[in-house]
Design a protein around this motif. Structure first.
Motif, short mmCIF file in Angstrom:
data_model
loop_
_atom_site.label_atom_id
_atom_site.label_comp_id
_atom_site.label_asym_id
_atom_site.label_seq_id
_atom_site.Cartn_x
_atom_site.Cartn_y
_atom_site.Cartn_z
N VAL A 181 0.65 -1.08 0.04
CA VAL A 181 -0.03 -0.10 0.04
C VAL A 181 0.83 1.21 0.12
N GLY A 182 2.04 1.17 0.57
CA GLY A 182 2.95 2.56 0.74
C GLY A 182 3.58 2.67 -0.73
N ALA A 183 3.75 1.45 -1.52
CA ALA A 183 4.28 1.90 -2.86
C ALA A 183 2.99 2.32 -3.63
N LEU A 184 1.62 1.91 -3.47
CA LEU A 184 0.60 2.42 -4.27
C LEU A 184 0.23 3.87 -3.88
N LEU A 185 0.66 4.30 -2.59
CA LEU A 185 0.42 5.86 -2.20
C LEU A 185 1.63 6.66 -2.78
N ALA A 186 2.76 6.20 -2.65
CA ALA A 186 3.92 6.97 -3.41
C ALA A 186 3.62 6.96 -4.91
N GLU A 187 3.21 5.82 -5.49
CA GLU A 187 2.88 6.20 -6.93
C GLU A 187 1.83 7.03 -7.27
N ALA A 188 0.83 7.08 -6.46
CA ALA A 188 -0.27 8.16 -6.61
C ALA A 188 0.18 9.50 -6.45
N ARG A 189 0.98 9.61 -5.54
CA ARG A 189 1.41 10.97 -5.53
C ARG A 189 2.20 11.45 -6.71
N ASP A 190 3.07 10.46 -7.30
CA ASP A 190 3.82 10.94 -8.49
C ASP A 190 2.88 11.10 -9.55
N ARG A 191 1.65 10.13 -9.82
CA ARG A 191 0.92 10.15 -10.78
C ARG A 191 0.08 11.51 -10.88
N GLY A 192 -0.48 11.92 -9.72
CA GLY A 192 -1.13 13.36 -9.46
C GLY A 192 -0.23 14.32 -10.06
N ALA A 193 0.99 14.35 -9.65
CA ALA A 193 1.96 15.60 -10.02
C ALA A 193 2.07 15.43 -11.58
N ALA A 194 2.24 14.15 -12.23
CA ALA A 194 2.56 14.07 -13.43
C ALA A 194 1.32 14.60 -14.44
N LEU A 195 0.00 14.07 -14.10
CA LEU A 195 -1.27 14.36 -14.83
C LEU A 195 -1.33 15.85 -14.62
N THR A 196 -1.14 16.50 -13.65
CA THR A 196 -1.63 17.77 -13.08
C THR A 196 -0.47 18.64 -14.12
N ALA A 197 0.71 18.30 -14.31
CA ALA A 197 1.64 18.75 -15.15
C ALA A 197 1.10 19.10 -16.58
N ALA A 198 0.29 17.93 -17.01
CA ALA A 198 -0.16 17.88 -18.50
C ALA A 198 -1.42 19.05 -18.50
N TYR A 199 -2.18 18.85 -17.07
CA TYR A 199 -3.21 19.92 -17.29
C TYR A 199 -2.68 21.32 -17.00
N LEU A 200 -1.67 21.56 -16.39
CA LEU A 200 -1.28 23.09 -16.34
C LEU A 200 -0.55 23.50 -17.82
N VAL A 201 -0.01 22.55 -18.49
CA VAL A 201 0.36 22.89 -19.88
C VAL A 201 -0.41 23.55 -20.53
N GLY A 202 -2.17 23.01 -20.57
CA GLY A 202 -2.97 23.51 -21.16
C GLY A 202 -3.60 24.90 -20.64
N VAL A 203 -3.42 24.84 -19.30
CA VAL A 203 -4.12 26.09 -18.66
C VAL A 203 -3.02 27.12 -19.36
N ALA A 204 -1.68 26.94 -19.54
CA ALA A 204 -0.76 27.92 -19.62
C ALA A 204 -1.15 28.36 -21.20
N ARG A 205 -1.20 27.36 -22.10
CA ARG A 205 -1.27 27.64 -23.32
C ARG A 205 -2.45 28.54 -23.51
N ARG A 206 -3.68 28.16 -22.93
CA ARG A 206 -4.86 29.12 -23.25
C ARG A 206 -4.48 30.37 -22.75
N MET A 207 -3.74 30.62 -21.68
CA MET A 207 -3.53 32.17 -21.23
C MET A 207 -2.75 32.79 -22.19
N ILE A 208 -1.74 32.19 -22.96
CA ILE A 208 -0.93 32.59 -23.88
C ILE A 208 -1.83 33.18 -25.30
N ASP A 209 -2.92 32.24 -25.37
CA ASP A 209 -3.81 32.59 -26.58
C ASP A 209 -4.61 33.86 -26.27
#
Length: 782
Positions: free
Chosen positions: A624-652
């Motif tokens: 479970v500890g490994a699952l939780l560590a991976e969950a934090r990594d996954r949340g960070a990585a997927l949020t990074a992709a979302y933020l790329v979209g946010v930033a690109r829209r603000m540029i537009d």
């Protein structure tokens, strides 16, 4: 998406590595900016040529081996890691050759390419003149028609390799009544011709890395004109495009330097302070972002795309990343950073100082970064050009162009050093290693030097692909179309499209996809400021699937179908907690079900935060500890992709406003200060994207570097989004500071998500730990 090499490509790596191990000189060659050093580098070039490693992607008839694009990248990595000598023929191989393939005749290719590849004939650049630095179109050197050819007169300056080179390529004005970009012709000129005088110019390192070249009615026959008479600007733009794009600065150069920086930081006496550790992490992240951006470009070229003014984005990033890397090294060295190679206490024989001096020229040559920002703003973002007064061109009266555009000055500097101007080769070699086999210099079929890369690879493209599939891109497009419609039950609509079930296993009613399948969706979600917990639900899906048992059987089908909202919350608050049927959190190393507490109003009200009233453990232990560590990594990585979209829209949004808002009688987007802010924001976003993509790939393939890769992505995307939010607000002015204008929705999302799942500093600390607090060599994928 596949970041692995084929067995054939790995066999090629082995061949190259073994050859370099057996042949790279044990001691560095003398500087090629000295007579003895120049001759020694020519001998090395011949040895490479005899092994068919001088120009690996060229056709065999010119001395190459028709290598694939992936093999070129492999060659570059191995060449730099081996510390092999700098390439004396770089101007010819990297810059002129692509133009010869594109515009030259068969006879010209047969005449010039083989001796160029063998190092027998070394080429100098002939761009800049006393009155034509950044403004390359202002050249005054002229060519007058005579029997059988032309008589060239004038002066070129900052000509790299001219002090000891054999030939020069450059622009001369053949139509005396022309102005600016018209009436120019591209000539190939022997430097030993009667009427040519060369005077070396000492650079910061004291050696003549470039020279002034004077022409006094120098005869050049017609067969030494490259391209059509009067069409030299088109040829020159092909050459300068190679200088700032994929080919001149391969990622291998920066990777080798970054690895050396990590070794230097690990060995630092007394350790490093946190500030220095974070800068080392940032420098290493930058080099990896550049490497991944190159993979992304390679994939686009293989798919038939043409890389145009986007090469200016590339040039700004690598030149400033290189400078930052060497500044960081000097900072790590402390008092020893100022010592030259002659000092007994110098670190690595003064190599870092030499590299720093060379890196100072990066933002200047190849077209100053200020010019590149103009190109990005006008040709990539579409901002209006800055009006310029009509004036008299060097060849007669004419209108000055409204802005860089097709007539952009793209090859010289506005201060002291042009695109020709590079500090000495010794500094370049000792800083980071050499350059080698250029992939751009191959037969051209489409009018693009980058496109030629794919056309030349007779061995096939290989399997490496760093980009989304057509289906993944289409998935994102459909989501974007959904978000463009008036608000409805967005979660139900996303569930119907399958978004909520992407990471849910098929046996539980999901699509059984992986993290890369969400990248296009998340970018579109960010562009649309989607107020739905796509990231939190995706993380919860993976946690439940890993946990298994009754919780997975009960909740995964509901999540996939959209019947119920399931989220994983990282931190003390629950996003969208008022709607969630199941909330998962971590408490004291255990996986818990959380009951939402009181509402906690956020600056981004769409996130609808709740506190946590109580928690009930449902799993603990190592798995479970490994699952939780991976969950934090996954949340960070997927949020990074979302933020790329946010930033690109603000540029537009900022670009749209800057193109319409008129002050001082013209659109504010025509002012250079506004352009440069927006260009820098775009550069940051475009290099955050490949890091986000690679983080998703690493999670999907369970790569050993997944945790570090997620942190690199989140740090870069957070900084890019915050920078873009600040820029967009400044461009909009007062209207951006109101609730009457929608910009605040994206700014608030950037502010909150930049901190969610760990802010940039938190993740840079994690990268520093991964790089510096282990004795292992930093691992890279592939």
């Amino acid at each position: 998406m596949d970041l692995t090499y084929t067995p054939a490509e790995e066999a090629f790596r082995k061949e190259v590595r073994e050859w370099l191990a057996a042949n790279v000189p044990a001691e560095p060659l003398p500087s090629l900016d000295t007579p003895d050093g120049f001759a020694a580098h020519q001998e090395w070039e011949r040895k490479l040529y005899d092994a068919r490693l001088s120009v690996v992607t060229w056709p065999e008839e010119y001395g190459g081996r028709s290598a694939t694009l992936a093999e070129w990248l492999i060659f570059e990595e191995e060449y730099y890691q081996a510390g092999a000598p700098v390439r004396v023929g770089q101007n010819g191989i990297f810059l002129l050759a692509p133009s010869l393939f594109e515009f030259g005749t068969d006879e010209q290719r047969r005449r010039y390419l083989p001796p160029m590849a063998a190092g027998e004939e070394v080429w100098a650049q002939g761009w800049s003149e006393p009155e034509a630095g950044s403004d390359l179109a202002a050249v005054r050197s002229r060519a007058v028609r005579t029997d059988g050819g032309w008589l060239l007169s004038g002066q070129k300056t900052w000509s790299s390799r001219a002090a000891y080179g054999h030939w020069l390529f450059g622009l001369f004005r053949t139509d005396p009544g022309s102005s600016r970009h018209h009436g120019l012709t591209y000539f190939l000129v022997p430097l030993d011709a009667e009427g040519v005088t060369v005077r070396g110019i000492r650079q910061l390192d004291g050696e003549p890395g470039f020279a002034e070249v004077f022409f006094d009615e120098v005869f050049v026959p017609d067969d030494q004109v490259l391209g059509a008479v009067g069409k030299g600007w088109q040829v020159a733009m092909s050459t300068t495009g190679s200088e700032r794009g994929l080919t001149l600065r391969s990622p291998g150069r920066f990777m080798a330097a970054a690895d050396r920086l990590v070794s230097l930081a690990r060995a630092a006496a007394g350790g490093l302070g946190e500030a220095e550790r974070l800068e080392v992490a940032r420098a290493w992240t930058n080099t990896d972002a550049y490497r991944l951006f190159t993979f992304q470009t390679l994939t686009r070229v293989q798919d038939g795309e043409t890389i145009g003014p986007e090469s200016s984005i590339n040039k700004i990033f690598w030149s400033e990343a290189d400078l930052h890397l060497h500044e960081t090294a000097l900072r790590v060295l402390g008092a020893r950073g100022e010592l030259t190679g002659r000092a007994p206490d110098a670190a690595d024989a003064g190599r870092w100082l030499d590299g720093f001096l060379f890196s100072l020229a990066g933002p200047i040559y190849g077209g100053t970064n200020e010019i590149q920002r103009n190109i990005i703003a006008e040709r990539v973002l579409g901002l209006p050009r800055e009006p310029r007064p009509a004036g008299k061109g060097p060849g007669g009266p004419g209108k000055a162009p409204a802005g860089p555009g097709p007539s952009a000055p793209r090859s010289a500097d506005s201060v002291a050093v042009s695109s020709d101007g590079r500090p000495g080769a010794r500094a370049e070699q000792e800083a980071s290693g050499p350059r080698s086999g250029n992939p751009a210099a191959v037969p051209e079929k489409s009018g693009s030097g980058d496109r030629a890369l794919a056309d030349s690879a007779s061995g096939g493209a290989g399997r490496m692909r760093f980009g989304l599939t057509g289906e993944q891109r289409q998935f994102g497009t459909v989501v974007g179309e959904l978000l463009a419609k008036p608000d409805a039950d967005r979660w139900a609509a996303l569930a119907e499209l399958g978004v909520t079930g992407v990471l849910v296993p098929e046996e539980h009613g999901g699509l059984g996809g992986d993290e890369t399948d969400l990248l296009a969706v998340l970018e579109q979600a960010g562009r649309g400021a989607l107020a739905e917990p796509v990231v939190e639900a995706a993380v919860a899906a993976r946690v439940l699937a890993g946990l298994g048992g009754e919780p997975a059987a009960e909740w995964l089908p509901k999540l996939a179908s959209g019947e119920s909202l399931v989220v994983f919350a990282d931190g003390p608050y629950i996003p969208y907690g008022d709607r969630a049927g199941l909330v998962l959190v971590e408490r004291d190393g255990a996986l818990c079900v959380a009951e939402p507490g009181a509402a906690q109003p956020s600056t981004d009200p769409a996130r609808r935060l709740s506190g946590i009233a109580r928690t009930t453990p449902i799993g603990e232990g190592e798995r479970v500890g490994a699952l939780l560590a991976e969950a934090r990594d996954r949340g960070a990585a997927l949020t990074a992709a979302y933020l790329v979209g946010v930033a690109r829209r603000m540029i537009d949004m900022a670009v749209g406003h800057a193109g319409e808002r008129v002050q001082f009688g013209r659109p504010i987007g025509s002012f250079q200060a506004v352009k440069h802010h927006l260009a820098d924001a775009l550069v940051a976003v475009e290099f955050a994207r490949p890091l986000a993509y690679r983080a998703a790939y690493s999670l999907a393939t369970q790569a050993p570097t997944a945790s570090r890769d997620a942190s690199m992505a989140k740090a870069a995307a957070s900084e890019a989004a915050l920078r873009t939010a600040r820029t967009a607000l400044q461009v909009h002015g007062a209207i951006g500071y109101t609730l009457e204008y929608d910009l605040h929705r994206w700014m608030r999302r950037a502010w909150t998500l930049a901190a969610a799942w760990g802010d940039a500093t938190h993740h840079q600390r994690r990268v520093a730990i991964a790089l510096l607090d282990t004795q292992n060599t930093p691992e890279r994928l592939p």
